[in-house]
Write an enzyme that holds these catalytic residues in place. Structure first.
Site, PDB file in Angstrom:
ATOM      1  N   TYR A   1       0.837  -1.188   0.000  1.00  0.00           N
ATOM      2  CA  TYR A   1       0.000   0.000   0.000  1.00  0.00           C
ATOM      3  C   TYR A   1       0.887   1.259   0.000  1.00  0.00           C
ATOM      4  O   TYR A   1       2.097   1.176  -0.173  1.00  0.00           O
ATOM      5  CB  TYR A   1      -0.987  -0.063   1.156  1.00  0.00           C
ATOM      6  CG  TYR A   1      -1.913  -1.258   1.018  1.00  0.00           C
ATOM      7  CD1 TYR A   1      -2.864  -1.300  -0.002  1.00  0.00           C
ATOM      8  CD2 TYR A   1      -1.793  -2.374   1.844  1.00  0.00           C
ATOM      9  CE1 TYR A   1      -3.695  -2.401  -0.170  1.00  0.00           C
ATOM     10  CE2 TYR A   1      -2.614  -3.484   1.680  1.00  0.00           C
ATOM     11  CZ  TYR A   1      -3.559  -3.493   0.656  1.00  0.00           C
ATOM     12  OH  TYR A   1      -4.360  -4.595   0.478  1.00  0.00           O
TER      13      TYR A   1
ATOM     14  N   ARG B   1      -6.025 -15.472  10.131  1.00  0.00           N
ATOM     15  CA  ARG B   1      -7.114 -16.389   9.807  1.00  0.00           C
ATOM     16  C   ARG B   1      -7.516 -17.270  10.976  1.00  0.00           C
ATOM     17  O   ARG B   1      -8.680 -17.679  11.092  1.00  0.00           O
ATOM     18  CB  ARG B   1      -6.721 -17.251   8.601  1.00  0.00           C
ATOM     19  CG  ARG B   1      -6.645 -16.485   7.282  1.00  0.00           C
ATOM     20  CD  ARG B   1      -6.130 -17.382   6.166  1.00  0.00           C
ATOM     21  NE  ARG B   1      -4.746 -17.758   6.399  1.00  0.00           N
ATOM     22  CZ  ARG B   1      -4.130 -18.811   5.826  1.00  0.00           C
ATOM     23  NH1 ARG B   1      -4.814 -19.584   5.002  1.00  0.00           N
ATOM     24  NH2 ARG B   1      -2.864 -19.068   6.075  1.00  0.00           N
TER      25      ARG B   1
END
Length: 368
Positions: A179, A319
């Site tokens: 990013y 996760r």
């Protein structure tokens, strides 16, 4: 070292943590179209309040920084109020939570933000971008002017103040995963000829200016920084990782923010040990459990232990917390773990694959 080490108390600045397990930030596209957090998001984070620390998913500090549809933001009063519902709920459940601040840079699309993405240099993302109508080819971003860089720095500082007003314990500045801040760091995405490009000293300048501004806004004890040495997602291809990150970490260390968060950390690497030696405050490390592959049966507990043994103070898992709201308790007693269901459910909105993973007391239908 045993699994019990994951459950010893920790500290992050002034925060006392009940365990050393951190819930990593994970984009899940459950915000309203304007970036306002929803009640469903409050439920999701509250379910996971037993984590030593929650790092809430990336929130954009301005409109042009929007990456994908339905991601949260933190630049309007509506955003602040929406996040306040999240933090109040998490705190009522005994949790601690900071907010990750992320500007997508070239990872964005006019159909998401209404604006042409911006970047250090006009080099397009070599991939498609998820939009409300499906995946589309990335557009060539507009190169930020020096004045716009300074405006963006100001936007990060304002976003940090907004996060504190929304009830967060602090913020994490996202300088990783391809990013905007990472785009300035990497020489394949930053080909500027001014004081923000070229040498390593110039390429780390933007990240340092953002960190300085955020520290000035809310105090170093409320600030963390996330880095991803050598991680090549979103078209990043660093040619000088082993030189870049010691320079960046040494410069960040002079500012002494509350923590550094190293993504996909390799406990056996020379670079990780250099970072540990250079870093003066809390080091959070995230194990490399593989992109797009099933989680190990232990949810990454063994890898987490390895990072603690190598010098990390806290360990983040992603996760594993997504599929197991009560991950801390499951690991503590050695209970089976839920597996992550169909990956596309992570991003499509709604309760399925988000807030409907069973607790131990509810069901073992998705046990590994």
């Amino acid at each position: 070292m045993t699994n019990n080490d994951l459950f010893t108390t920790g500290r992050l600045g002034s925060l006392k943590l009940p365990n050393q397990l951190v819930m990593a930030p994970m984009t899940r596209n459950r915000a309203a179209a304007d970036g306002t957090p929803t009640e469903l998001m409050a439920t999701y984070y509250t379910q996971r309040a037993s984590a030593g620390l929650i790092i809430a998913e990336a929130a954009t500090p301005n409109q042009v920084g929007l990456t994908y549809p339905n991601i949260p933001a933190i630049y309007t009063d509506s955003h602040i109020q929406g996040w306040r519902r999240v933090t109040d709920s998490v705190r009522a459940a005994g949790g601690r939570v900071v907010l990750q601040l992320q500007h997508g840079g070239r990872v964005g699309h006019p159909d998401n933000s209404g604006l042409t993405p911006v970047a250090p240099s006009p080099i397009a993302l070599p991939d498609t971008v998820h939009t409300p109508t499906g995946h589309q080819e990335a557009v060539t971003p507009r190169e930020l002017t020096v004045d716009e860089i300074q405006d963006t720095v100001t936007d990060f500082a304002t976003a940090a103040r907004n996060a504190v007003a929304a009830g967060f314990d602090g913020v994490e500045i996202h300088s990783a995963n391809g990013y905007l801040l990472h785009q300035f760091l990497s020489d394949n995405t930053n080909q500027r000829g001014d004081g923000y490009g070229g040498s390593i000293a110039n390429r780390i300048r933007f990240t340092l200016e953002v960190v300085d501004a955020v520290i000035a806004a809310i105090g170093a004890e409320r600030v963390g920084v996330r880095i991803a040495p050598g991680v090549n997602v979103n078209g990043i291809a660093e040619s000088d990782t082993d030189e870049l990150y010691p320079a960046l970490v040494a410069a960040l260390a002079q500012r002494q923010p509350a923590y550094l968060h190293v993504v996909f950390a390799d406990p056996d690497s020379v670079l990780f040990q250099q970072i540990r030696t250079l870093w003066p405050t809390t080091l959070i490390a995230n194990p490399n459990l593989g992109w797009g592959v099933p989680l190990p049966a232990d949810g990454g507990a063994a890898a987490a232990q390895g990072l603690l043994a190598a010098g990390a103070d806290l360990v983040s898992l992603g996760r594993s917390f997504l599929a197991n709201p009560d991950l801390v308790q499951r690991l503590r007693i050695g209970a089976p773990l839920n597996t992550v269901r169909d990956a596309h459910l992570m991003y499509v909105g709604g309760e399925e694959g988000y807030t409907d993973y069973p607790m131990l007391a509810d069901s073992t239908a998705y046990a590994a």
